[in-house]
Design a protein around this motif. Sequence first.
Motif, PDB file in Angstrom:
ATOM      1  N   PHE A  23       0.858  -1.177   0.000  1.00  0.00           N
ATOM      2  CA  PHE A  23       0.000   0.000   0.000  1.00  0.00           C
ATOM      3  C   PHE A  23       0.892   1.223   0.000  1.00  0.00           C
ATOM      4  O   PHE A  23       1.737   1.388   0.885  1.00  0.00           O
ATOM      5  CB  PHE A  23      -0.906  -0.002   1.235  1.00  0.00           C
ATOM      6  N   ASP A  24       0.730   2.080  -1.019  1.00  0.00           N
ATOM      7  CA  ASP A  24       1.482   3.329  -1.049  1.00  0.00           C
ATOM      8  C   ASP A  24       0.512   4.496  -0.910  1.00  0.00           C
ATOM      9  O   ASP A  24      -0.639   4.298  -0.528  1.00  0.00           O
ATOM     10  CB  ASP A  24       2.360   3.434  -2.308  1.00  0.00           C
TER      11      ASP A  24
ATOM     12  N   HIS B 156      -1.680  -2.511  -4.004  1.00  0.00           N
ATOM     13  CA  HIS B 156      -1.074  -3.426  -4.977  1.00  0.00           C
ATOM     14  C   HIS B 156      -1.203  -4.848  -4.431  1.00  0.00           C
ATOM     15  O   HIS B 156      -0.803  -5.112  -3.300  1.00  0.00           O
ATOM     16  CB  HIS B 156       0.405  -3.090  -5.184  1.00  0.00           C
ATOM     17  N   PHE B 157      -1.764  -5.747  -5.229  1.00  0.00           N
ATOM     18  CA  PHE B 157      -1.959  -7.137  -4.825  1.00  0.00           C
ATOM     19  C   PHE B 157      -1.307  -8.037  -5.870  1.00  0.00           C
ATOM     20  O   PHE B 157      -1.399  -7.774  -7.066  1.00  0.00           O
ATOM     21  CB  PHE B 157      -3.443  -7.478  -4.736  1.00  0.00           C
ATOM     22  N   SER B 158      -0.683  -9.117  -5.402  1.00  0.00           N
ATOM     23  CA  SER B 158      -0.098 -10.072  -6.351  1.00  0.00           C
ATOM     24  C   SER B 158      -0.137 -11.470  -5.751  1.00  0.00           C
ATOM     25  O   SER B 158      -0.175 -11.650  -4.543  1.00  0.00           O
ATOM     26  CB  SER B 158       1.338  -9.683  -6.705  1.00  0.00           C
TER      27      SER B 158
ATOM     28  N   GLN C  24      -2.505  -6.929  -9.487  1.00  0.00           N
ATOM     29  CA  GLN C  24      -3.415  -5.822  -9.707  1.00  0.00           C
ATOM     30  C   GLN C  24      -2.994  -4.625  -8.867  1.00  0.00           C
ATOM     31  O   GLN C  24      -2.618  -4.761  -7.710  1.00  0.00           O
ATOM     32  CB  GLN C  24      -4.829  -6.253  -9.320  1.00  0.00           C
ATOM     33  N   THR C  25      -3.092  -3.450  -9.477  1.00  0.00           N
ATOM     34  CA  THR C  25      -2.907  -2.187  -8.777  1.00  0.00           C
ATOM     35  C   THR C  25      -4.224  -1.443  -8.860  1.00  0.00           C
ATOM     36  O   THR C  25      -4.757  -1.245  -9.947  1.00  0.00           O
ATOM     37  CB  THR C  25      -1.782  -1.355  -9.422  1.00  0.00           C
ATOM     38  N   VAL C  26      -4.744  -1.051  -7.704  1.00  0.00           N
ATOM     39  CA  VAL C  26      -6.043  -0.371  -7.660  1.00  0.00           C
ATOM     40  C   VAL C  26      -5.867   0.968  -6.947  1.00  0.00           C
ATOM     41  O   VAL C  26      -5.534   0.996  -5.767  1.00  0.00           O
ATOM     42  CB  VAL C  26      -7.098  -1.213  -6.915  1.00  0.00           C
ATOM     43  N   PRO C  27      -6.071   2.078  -7.662  1.00  0.00           N
ATOM     44  CA  PRO C  27      -6.030   3.383  -6.988  1.00  0.00           C
ATOM     45  C   PRO C  27      -7.109   3.438  -5.910  1.00  0.00           C
ATOM     46  O   PRO C  27      -8.215   2.927  -6.105  1.00  0.00           O
ATOM     47  CB  PRO C  27      -6.328   4.388  -8.106  1.00  0.00           C
ATOM     48  N   TYR C  28      -6.794   4.033  -4.774  1.00  0.00           N
ATOM     49  CA  TYR C  28      -7.765   4.110  -3.681  1.00  0.00           C
ATOM     50  C   TYR C  28      -9.071   4.761  -4.131  1.00  0.00           C
ATOM     51  O   TYR C  28     -10.135   4.387  -3.683  1.00  0.00           O
ATOM     52  CB  TYR C  28      -7.197   4.900  -2.501  1.00  0.00           C
ATOM     53  N   ARG C  29      -9.006   5.704  -5.043  1.00  0.00           N
ATOM     54  CA  ARG C  29     -10.212   6.405  -5.499  1.00  0.00           C
ATOM     55  C   ARG C  29     -11.153   5.499  -6.298  1.00  0.00           C
ATOM     56  O   ARG C  29     -12.298   5.842  -6.528  1.00  0.00           O
ATOM     57  CB  ARG C  29      -9.849   7.635  -6.310  1.00  0.00           C
TER      58      ARG C  29
ATOM     59  N   PRO D 269      -2.771   0.120   9.114  1.00  0.00           N
ATOM     60  CA  PRO D 269      -3.336   1.353   8.561  1.00  0.00           C
ATOM     61  C   PRO D 269      -3.935   1.228   7.157  1.00  0.00           C
ATOM     62  O   PRO D 269      -4.545   2.175   6.664  1.00  0.00           O
ATOM     63  CB  PRO D 269      -2.136   2.305   8.533  1.00  0.00           C
ATOM     64  N   ALA D 270      -3.812   0.088   6.504  1.00  0.00           N
ATOM     65  CA  ALA D 270      -4.254  -0.026   5.102  1.00  0.00           C
ATOM     66  C   ALA D 270      -5.759   0.181   4.955  1.00  0.00           C
ATOM     67  O   ALA D 270      -6.210   0.931   4.082  1.00  0.00           O
ATOM     68  CB  ALA D 270      -3.845  -1.375   4.526  1.00  0.00           C
TER      69      ALA D 270
END
Length: 131
Positions: A59-60, A65-67, A73-78, A111-112
């Motif tokens: 999490f940035d 980001h999940f793998s 997959q990368t999913v923007p928080y929005r 915190p994610a």
Amino acid sequence: MFLVAHVLLEGGDAALLIAGGLLGGVVLIAVTNAVRITSQIRRSAGTRLAEGVVLNSRFDDQAAHFSGPYLEQTVPYRAFTAVSVEGDWVFLRTKGVPQATVLPLALFPGPAIEKIRSVLGSLDERTRPKG
């Protein structure tokens, strides 16, 4: 069944018979499809989340980001429309995806989940993606 149909037709309720038959057919098809789809989802989840499968998350500031062996997959928080925790599972709803993505809670460090919730909370109704 034919006897019931014949009695109804003799009574002049052909429209009722046709409507009931159509409704019954639609319900039967819907139930059959729901059972089939649920079974496919369970088999798929069992393959992806079977014992011994290694999944990773990161999490940035902008995205999750999940793998894993079948997932990258990368999913923007929005892009998230909802997040909930039920037991050891996290349910993520994403814009344009009708089903929730279900992942083990262990993939989400402290915190994610709060980061995702804070982004959801900061989006007002005009900018929040519709799920």
